[in-house]
Design a protein around this motif. Structure first.
Motif, PDB file in Angstrom:
ATOM      1  N   ALA A 155      48.754  48.727  12.535  1.00 16.35           N
ATOM      2  CA  ALA A 155      47.698  47.965  12.123  1.00 16.35           C
ATOM      3  C   ALA A 155      47.071  47.881  13.712  1.00 16.35           C
ATOM      4  O   ALA A 155      45.623  47.482  13.909  1.00 16.35           O
ATOM      5  N   LEU A 156      47.603  47.736  14.867  1.00 13.87           N
ATOM      6  CA  LEU A 156      47.138  47.385  15.932  1.00 13.87           C
ATOM      7  C   LEU A 156      46.326  48.605  16.291  1.00 13.87           C
ATOM      8  O   LEU A 156      45.014  48.467  17.090  1.00 13.87           O
ATOM      9  N   GLU A 157      46.733  49.908  16.253  1.00  6.91           N
ATOM     10  CA  GLU A 157      46.092  51.006  16.428  1.00  6.91           C
ATOM     11  C   GLU A 157      44.875  51.135  15.828  1.00  6.91           C
ATOM     12  O   GLU A 157      43.785  51.655  16.149  1.00  6.91           O
ATOM     13  N   GLY A 158      44.831  50.664  14.301  1.00  7.29           N
ATOM     14  CA  GLY A 158      43.663  50.790  13.683  1.00  7.29           C
ATOM     15  C   GLY A 158      42.468  50.092  14.298  1.00  7.29           C
ATOM     16  O   GLY A 158      41.291  50.340  14.214  1.00  7.29           O
ATOM     17  N   ARG A 159      42.814  48.965  14.852  1.00  6.87           N
ATOM     18  CA  ARG A 159      41.937  48.090  15.801  1.00  6.87           C
ATOM     19  C   ARG A 159      41.585  48.298  16.860  1.00  6.87           C
ATOM     20  O   ARG A 159      41.073  47.484  17.703  1.00  6.87           O
ATOM     21  N   SER A 160      42.233  49.644  17.453  1.00  3.71           N
ATOM     22  CA  SER A 160      42.085  50.101  18.638  1.00  3.71           C
ATOM     23  C   SER A 160      42.734  49.204  19.971  1.00  3.71           C
ATOM     24  O   SER A 160      42.045  49.209  20.845  1.00  3.71           O
ATOM     25  N   GLU A 164      48.271  47.208  23.245  1.00  6.73           N
ATOM     26  CA  GLU A 164      49.026  46.087  22.869  1.00  6.73           C
ATOM     27  C   GLU A 164      50.211  47.001  21.812  1.00  6.73           C
ATOM     28  O   GLU A 164      51.383  46.399  21.745  1.00  6.73           O
ATOM     29  N   SER A 165      49.885  47.891  21.192  1.00  6.17           N
ATOM     30  CA  SER A 165      50.752  48.619  20.344  1.00  6.17           C
ATOM     31  C   SER A 165      51.599  49.258  21.255  1.00  6.17           C
ATOM     32  O   SER A 165      52.948  49.342  20.760  1.00  6.17           O
ATOM     33  N   LYS A 284      46.162  58.269  20.992  1.00  6.34           N
ATOM     34  CA  LYS A 284      46.142  57.027  20.139  1.00  6.34           C
ATOM     35  C   LYS A 284      44.781  56.369  20.153  1.00  6.34           C
ATOM     36  O   LYS A 284      44.192  55.627  19.151  1.00  6.34           O
ATOM     37  N   ARG A 285      44.108  56.799  21.294  1.00  9.58           N
ATOM     38  CA  ARG A 285      42.821  56.226  21.572  1.00  9.58           C
ATOM     39  C   ARG A 285      41.834  57.136  20.768  1.00  9.58           C
ATOM     40  O   ARG A 285      40.786  56.377  20.095  1.00  9.58           O
TER      41      ARG A 285
END
Length: 508
Positions: A155-160, A164-165, A284-285
């Motif tokens: 979920a963190l990666e989906g919000r870029s 934090e991820s 990831k980005r």
């Protein structure tokens, strides 16, 4: 002249498409530097605390549970990444979807952990390693919380929120280990407490991230669709097949070789994980940005983004491999009697280098919902890994495992390039790329066969030149574009360009 070059360099970094990747390299990789440095410290601690054979058995159990946890967690994580990256402003849907995803990860991971506890002694006896059974039993909870932690980072990666991820997924677990492992030694606790420390290292970060799921203002959960279950299940299987370095390969090594050889290979595999140090942060980005561009059907922007990430991934991969190999003579003595791991590490660098040319295409197919491609590629490479070493080990010894990885990446991974070209019209390779890949691979083979200081300088110099070339190319092309922050923070109207060939799975 100094003013001119400073201004030009600043324009490239602060205004071009390179900006978001520079952000993650500075911030996210800073977190990864601490995470991997602490991981190396943990590796030193474990190798010092435990006898070599016990360390090898611990790494076998850890590799099995890590492989299973990543496989079960990545499926739910990618479902979250797929949907959240396309609707990053829908808070309630994200929370409901995250709750259901966590449930889908907790149920099978708990079942596997319970089964492993009861079967541990039988498995250890079959392998002729009685002490392995204890590690399999005590590390079982590690599987459950590894799965839940990986899902939470999706979920963190989906919000870029990539940094934090990385922090919660990599830095925090290793920080917990650094704090608690010395206590095991200072208090003279039994070595089995190492397993409890590893479990706490993933439990505590997950408890922190799980607070978001318990928001009482959001009721219920959102069940997955049939496509979500299919997407997840394919990636669970694909991840089982894909996690070969530091997981499946250690299990194969434990079957074929003694615990001492397994320990050498485990050290080489853990150091080889440093080869993809910057690549993972870049990908990831790239994933949530690509997901948004696929949603808006802006194929021209997607092509530019793909080309930039591909060049950065290859360049950072080559530079990372060069740096790690140069530092190997310094790193290995810190671990103890593991100098035999150096040759294995050089061989493991070859598949990592070749894979860097395909990594961006592979990630693009994943975020586009093309799970079948990943399944075919990873299943084929996994079959090669688990079969060919049994035939080649009598002649090659431990080198049979990296040899299987080299063969599979050369034979199977071109399918990724072909499929990316068919679906999106994106070219993974030019003739120049093929020539550079061959040149870098041949230099590594020469270094592995004739392990001398001269060959080390030649191979690392060639890889450094390759990495520098691709970084310069990415920087030069980025200078002509402006930094479009909207790709991350707000939705835009779809461009008038022709629609992409990949269907929008999120709407189905």
């Amino acid at each position: 002249m100094a003013s001119f070059f400073t201004k030009s360099f600043s324009d490239v970094l602060l205004k071009g498409r390179l900006r978001p990747y520079l952000d993650i390299l500075v911030v996210g990789s800073g977190a990864r530097i601490f995470g991997l440095a602490s991981q190396f410290v943990v590796l030193i601690m474990l190798s010092r605390f435990l006898p070599k054979d016990s360390f090898g058995d611990l790494m076998t159990a850890f590799g099995f549970y890590r492989l299973a946890g990543v496989a079960l967690g990545v499926g739910g994580s990618l479902v979250l990444l797929f949907h959240v990256s396309r609707r990053f402003d829908d808070y309630q849907t994200e929370i409901r979807l995250q709750r259901f995803s966590a449930l889908m990860g907790a149920v099978p991971s708990t079942a596997i952990a319970v089964l492993a506890i009861f079967a541990a002694q039988s498995v250890a006896s079959a392998l002729g390693k009685p002490s392995l059974g204890i590690w399999l039993q005590q590390l079982a909870p590690f599987l459950i919380f590894t799965t839940l932690l990986i899902i939470a980072t999706g979920a963190l990666e989906g919000r870029s929120r990539i940094a934090e991820s990385i922090f919660w997924g990599e830095v925090a677990p290793n920080a917990v280990r650094i704090v608690l492992l010395p206590l095991v030694a200072v208090l003279n606790l039994p070595e089995i407490y190492v397993a409890h420390v590893l479990t706490l290292s993933v439990l505590l970060p997950w408890l922190w991230l799980a607070r978001r799921m318990w928001d009482r203002s959001v009721k219920g959960w959102q069940s997955w669709s049939g496509w979500d279950f299919s997407y997840c299940s394919k990636f669970v299987v694909a991840t089982l097949f894909a996690n070969q370095l530091g997981a499946a390969d250690i299990v194969i090594a434990s079957v074929l070789f003694s615990s001492e050889v397994v320990a050498d290979y485990a050290v080489a595999a853990r150091l080889a994980a440093l080869f993809t140090f910057f690549q993972l942060a870049l990908l990831k980005r790239f994933a949530p940005r690509a997901g948004h561009l696929l949603q808006t059907k802006d194929d021209s922007a997607l092509h530019r983004e793909f080309d930039l990430c591909r060049q950065l991934t290859i360049g950072c991969g080559a530079l990372s491999i060069s740096g790690v190999l140069l530092l190997t003579p310094v790193l290995l003595p810190l671990l103890g009697n593991y100098l035999d791991a150096r040759a294995l590490l050089i061989w493991l660098a070859i598949p990592s280098f070749v894979m860097s040319f395909y990594a961006t295409s592979d990630r693009l197919l994943i975020i586009a919902g093309q799970s079948s491609v990943a399944l075919v590629v990873t299943a084929s490479s996994f079959i090669v890994l688990v079969t060919s070493p049994f035939a080649t080990a009598p002649w090659l010894g431990p080198v049979a495992i990296p040899a299987a990885m080299i063969f599979s990446v050369l034979v199977v991974n071109p399918l990724v390039a072909v499929r990316t070209r068919q679906l999106l019209g994106l070219r993974t390779f030019a003739l120049r790329d093929w020539a550079i890949m061959v040149c870098g691979s041949v230099s590594l083979v020469g270094f592995a066969v004739a392990n001398s200081n001269l060959n080390a300088v030649i191979a690392c110099g060639i890889l450094g030149a390759i990495g520098t070339y691709y970084i310069i190319m990415a920087t030069a092309r980025s200078a002509v574009d402006t930094y479009d922050n909207s790709l991350i923070f707000r939705a835009e109207v779809a461009s008038a360009s022709p629609p992409l060939l990949v269907p929008d799975k999120a709407s189905k």
